[in-house]
Design a protein around this motif. Structure first.
Motif, PDB file in Angstrom:
ATOM      1  N   GLY A   1      -0.884  87.948  50.652  1.00 44.34           N
ATOM      2  CA  GLY A   1      -1.226  86.573  50.309  1.00 44.34           C
ATOM      3  C   GLY A   1      -0.005  85.696  50.171  1.00 44.34           C
ATOM      4  N   LEU A   2       1.066  86.250  49.589  1.00 50.60           N
ATOM      5  CA  LEU A   2       2.295  85.471  49.410  1.00 50.60           C
ATOM      6  C   LEU A   2       2.916  85.057  50.739  1.00 50.60           C
ATOM      7  CD1 LEU A   2       4.101  87.333  46.465  1.00 50.60           C
ATOM      8  CD2 LEU A   2       2.934  85.125  46.388  1.00 50.60           C
ATOM      9  N   THR A   3       2.702  85.842  51.784  1.00 49.40           N
ATOM     10  CA  THR A   3       3.291  85.480  53.072  1.00 49.40           C
ATOM     11  C   THR A   3       2.715  84.184  53.631  1.00 49.40           C
ATOM     12  OG1 THR A   3       1.672  86.808  54.305  1.00 49.40           O
ATOM     13  CG2 THR A   3       3.743  87.885  53.670  1.00 49.40           C
ATOM     14  N   LEU A   4       1.541  83.775  53.136  1.00 53.83           N
ATOM     15  CA  LEU A   4       0.938  82.534  53.632  1.00 53.83           C
ATOM     16  C   LEU A   4       1.276  81.321  52.780  1.00 53.83           C
ATOM     17  CD1 LEU A   4      -2.578  83.675  54.847  1.00 53.83           C
ATOM     18  CD2 LEU A   4      -0.378  83.740  56.003  1.00 53.83           C
TER      19      LEU A   4
ATOM     20  N   ALA B   1     -10.967  74.699  48.624  1.00 55.34           N
ATOM     21  CA  ALA B   1     -10.003  75.336  49.515  1.00 55.34           C
ATOM     22  C   ALA B   1      -9.696  76.756  49.072  1.00 55.34           C
ATOM     23  CB  ALA B   1      -8.722  74.513  49.573  1.00 55.34           C
ATOM     24  N   VAL B   2      -9.563  76.962  47.773  1.00 55.65           N
ATOM     25  CA  VAL B   2      -9.287  78.306  47.263  1.00 55.65           C
ATOM     26  C   VAL B   2     -10.432  79.251  47.596  1.00 55.65           C
ATOM     27  CG1 VAL B   2      -9.054  79.679  45.164  1.00 55.65           C
ATOM     28  CG2 VAL B   2      -7.711  77.599  45.422  1.00 55.65           C
ATOM     29  N   VAL B   3     -11.658  78.816  47.343  1.00 57.39           N
ATOM     30  CA  VAL B   3     -12.823  79.672  47.582  1.00 57.39           C
ATOM     31  C   VAL B   3     -12.962  79.995  49.063  1.00 57.39           C
ATOM     32  CG1 VAL B   3     -15.340  79.727  47.523  1.00 57.39           C
ATOM     33  CG2 VAL B   3     -14.068  78.956  45.521  1.00 57.39           C
ATOM     34  N   SER B   4     -12.717  79.020  49.936  1.00 52.44           N
ATOM     35  CA  SER B   4     -12.858  79.270  51.370  1.00 52.44           C
ATOM     36  C   SER B   4     -11.778  80.198  51.894  1.00 52.44           C
ATOM     37  CB  SER B   4     -12.825  77.942  52.145  1.00 52.44           C
ATOM     38  OG  SER B   4     -11.541  77.337  52.061  1.00 52.44           O
ATOM     39  N   SER B   5     -10.673  80.373  51.151  1.00 51.44           N
ATOM     40  CA  SER B   5      -9.574  81.228  51.604  1.00 51.44           C
ATOM     41  C   SER B   5      -9.659  82.638  51.040  1.00 51.44           C
ATOM     42  CB  SER B   5      -8.231  80.595  51.206  1.00 51.44           C
ATOM     43  OG  SER B   5      -8.064  80.583  49.794  1.00 51.44           O
ATOM     44  N   LEU B   6     -10.792  83.007  50.464  1.00 47.43           N
ATOM     45  CA  LEU B   6     -10.912  84.338  49.868  1.00 47.43           C
ATOM     46  C   LEU B   6     -11.037  85.449  50.903  1.00 47.43           C
ATOM     47  CD1 LEU B   6     -13.438  83.670  46.948  1.00 47.43           C
ATOM     48  CD2 LEU B   6     -10.985  84.010  46.762  1.00 47.43           C
ATOM     49  N   GLY B   7     -11.198  85.129  52.181  1.00 48.39           N
ATOM     50  CA  GLY B   7     -11.513  86.160  53.160  1.00 48.39           C
ATOM     51  C   GLY B   7     -10.351  86.970  53.677  1.00 48.39           C
TER      52      GLY B   7
ATOM     53  N   ALA C   1      -4.378  72.499  52.265  1.00 48.32           N
ATOM     54  CA  ALA C   1      -3.192  73.332  52.463  1.00 48.32           C
ATOM     55  C   ALA C   1      -2.732  73.963  51.158  1.00 48.32           C
ATOM     56  CB  ALA C   1      -2.070  72.501  53.077  1.00 48.32           C
ATOM     57  N   ILE C   2      -2.723  73.166  50.086  1.00 52.12           N
ATOM     58  CA  ILE C   2      -2.286  73.692  48.793  1.00 52.12           C
ATOM     59  C   ILE C   2      -3.252  74.773  48.319  1.00 52.12           C
ATOM     60  CG2 ILE C   2      -1.878  73.100  46.373  1.00 52.12           C
ATOM     61  CD1 ILE C   2      -1.065  70.299  47.357  1.00 52.12           C
ATOM     62  N   GLY C   3      -4.546  74.573  48.559  1.00 52.58           N
ATOM     63  CA  GLY C   3      -5.544  75.548  48.133  1.00 52.58           C
ATOM     64  C   GLY C   3      -5.377  76.894  48.808  1.00 52.58           C
ATOM     65  N   ILE C   4      -5.007  76.894  50.103  1.00 57.97           N
ATOM     66  CA  ILE C   4      -4.760  78.154  50.786  1.00 57.97           C
ATOM     67  C   ILE C   4      -3.576  78.866  50.149  1.00 57.97           C
ATOM     68  CG2 ILE C   4      -3.976  79.177  52.948  1.00 57.97           C
ATOM     69  CD1 ILE C   4      -5.609  77.090  54.423  1.00 57.97           C
ATOM     70  N   GLY C   5      -2.519  78.097  49.831  1.00 59.24           N
ATOM     71  CA  GLY C   5      -1.352  78.691  49.194  1.00 59.24           C
ATOM     72  C   GLY C   5      -1.660  79.285  47.837  1.00 59.24           C
ATOM     73  N   LEU C   6      -2.629  78.717  47.128  1.00 58.87           N
ATOM     74  CA  LEU C   6      -3.048  79.276  45.849  1.00 58.87           C
ATOM     75  C   LEU C   6      -4.039  80.424  46.032  1.00 58.87           C
ATOM     76  CD1 LEU C   6      -3.649  75.985  43.819  1.00 58.87           C
ATOM     77  CD2 LEU C   6      -1.766  77.599  43.516  1.00 58.87           C
ATOM     78  N   GLY C   7      -4.978  80.244  46.958  1.00 55.54           N
ATOM     79  CA  GLY C   7      -6.064  81.204  47.095  1.00 55.54           C
ATOM     80  C   GLY C   7      -5.632  82.564  47.581  1.00 55.54           C
TER      81      GLY C   7
END
Length: 487
Positions: free
Chosen positions: A300-303, A20-26, A140-146
């Motif tokens: 990033g923090l806004t997400l 999830a973190v890697v997929s949210s790098l964009g 969901a957690i991964g997006i919040g971290l990524g």
């Protein structure tokens, strides 16, 4: 061996989080990517769109392959591809190479169902439900971290640093999987793919997204735009016919005859478009000089509220379903998304408003995406659950991809004051709000009474969503699960 078995559950959760973190790098890096490579935001947007596109196609393919006796090599191979994609993106000397690396990282979006299948077969029974529940929240957690992690790296490091981080995180997940993931049960029957159908749907989606993304530049009446859209329609129509004729299609389209299945998929498509309009544009707007003029890290923090409130919604949604039923739960969540998007579309002047908006979006998305499998499962025979939820997964990723591409389209349509026009962003948020209302209407009007099996009790439904539904979402067989009553 005991240590390896004990480490399996946490290792699987780490794999899910890292994917999830890697997929949210964009999204947080899109403005930085555009500046580095001298590209327009519309072109840099493909660093996000291509990941969703590959995820949409790869999920059912890897799910079908992972359902057979070769699950371990499929899982490890996909993780290896994600690592290679991170390295390629980190070393990229051009935007095209970076997009190619991001395409390889899209395979990470297909890993979650494979991890759940491993948990189902090999994690101790007392930890199985908890592990699968943790995996269901990892996206969901991964997006919040990524997003904040990569924003922080982009602010104090470089784009390459961000993608080296992704490659390293994927490498850790790969090492853990090599150590802990056992082979699939020996009695698994070999699986087969539909190569013709896979090629048709892949080319059809590519033509559709390129046509939507380039339409504003070329003109919607331009021959190139019309040609791509016509090709997309023809290819996807041919794929539909192929899927209906073949004995082992990539996804079983006949299940759309069930109104509940049609409702869940139609709603998922529309909400997927709204979700990626909101996520991608929010991270851009927060960084715009004419927007909130914040850093990539703050963007990033806004997400983070999306992740937090999605996790909260996963606990709230079963109570809503017990009280109102799945037919009402999805419209409620869709309306909450519309309220959040409308709020920012009419305001959007302060950072706290962005945070509130994303919290409402996360709450609505959590409610809807938890309830949708529960709408599908009771409507189809148990033998068709896997195929029905496989199609749902594909449709959801297609919605993500189209939404990512349409973000630029609406900015061009509304951007009368040039690039970065804040009014264009506000109006596009109102378009996302309209999509939320359309989804609510679809979820309320379309469904009929479930046919086939009797509707299960809410508690049984929740367990099936987590252990059977989410496994089946990428084409994995769920027939081996004991019924909730038996557990």
């Amino acid at each position: 061996m005991p240590l390896r078995r004990a480490a399996l559950a946490p290792a699987l959760v780490i794999v899910g989080l890292m994917a999830a973190v890697v997929s949210s790098l964009g999204a947080p890096l899109i403005p930085v990517i555009a500046e580095r490579y001298g590209a327009e935001l519309s072109t840099a947007q493909w660093s996000l769109t291509v990941t969703m596109l590959v995820g949409a196609v790869a999920a059912p393919i890897l799910g079908r392959l992972g359902d057979g006796p070769h699950r371990r090599p499929v899982l490890l191979g996909a993780l290896g591809v994600v690592v290679a994609g991170g390295v390629l993106a980190a070393l990229a000397s051009s935007l095209g190479v970076l997009i190619a690396g991001r395409a390889l990282q899209g395979f990470g979006l297909a890993l979650l169902p494979l991890a759940m299948a491993v948990a189902r077969d090999h994690v101790e029974e007392r930890l199985r439900a908890r592990t699968i529940a943790a995996l269901s929240l990892s996206a969901a957690i991964g997006i919040g971290l990524g997003y904040p992690i990569t924003g922080l790296i982009a602010e104090f490091g470089t784009i390459s640093t961000a993608y080296w981080f992704g490659a390293g995180a994927s490498g850790i997940a790969l090492a853990l999987a090599i150590w802990t993931v056992p082979a699939a049960p020996a009695d698994r029957a070999p699986t087969s793919l539909d190569p013709v159908g896979t090629a048709l749907v892949s080319l059809g989606l590519l033509a559709l997204l390129v046509g939507v993304e380039r339409g504003p530049d070329w003109g919607w009446a331009d021959g190139r735009t019309l040609g791509l859209l016509a090709a997309a329609a023809a290819l996807l129509a041919a794929w539909s016919q192929q899927a209906l004729r073949t004995a082992a299609p990539l996804v079983e389209l006949r299940l759309l005859r069930h109104r509940a299945v049609l409702t869940a998929n139609g709603t998922s498509l529309v909400l997927g478009m709204a979700m990626y309009l909101l996520l991608s544009l929010m991270t851009q707007y927060v960084q715009l000089d004419r927007g909130l003029a914040e850093t990539a890290f703050v963007a990033g923090l806004t997400l983070v509220p999306v992740s937090v409130m999605s996790a909260v919604a996963s606990r709230v949604a079963p109570a809503l379903e017990r009280r109102f039923g799945a037919r009402a739960t999805i419209p409620i969540g869709s309306v909450v998304i519309a309220i959040g998007a409308t709020f920012f579309g009419l305001t959007g002047d302060h950072l706290w408003q962005a945070m509130v908006t994303m919290g409402l979006v996360g709450l609505g998305l959590g409610c809807t995406f938890v309830a949708m499998p529960g709408l599908i499962v009771p409507a189809v025979p148990a033998s068709e659950t896997s195929s029905a939820l496989s199609f749902y997964q594909v449709v959801r990723y297609v919605g993500f991809s189209i939404g990512s591409g349409l973000a630029v389209t609406f900015l061009r349509i509304f951007g009368g004051d040039g690039p970065g026009d804040p009014t264009a962003y506000h109006r596009t948020f109102l378009v996302a709000a309209l999509l939320g209302l359309v989804a609510a209407a679809l979820a309320w009007i379309l469904p009929g009474r479930p046919t086939g099996e009797a509707r299960p009790r809410p508690r049984d439904l929740e367990l099936r969503e987590r252990e059977e539904g989410l496994l089946g979402a990428a084409g994995l067989e769920a027939d081996g699960l004991p019924s909730p009553a038996a557990r």
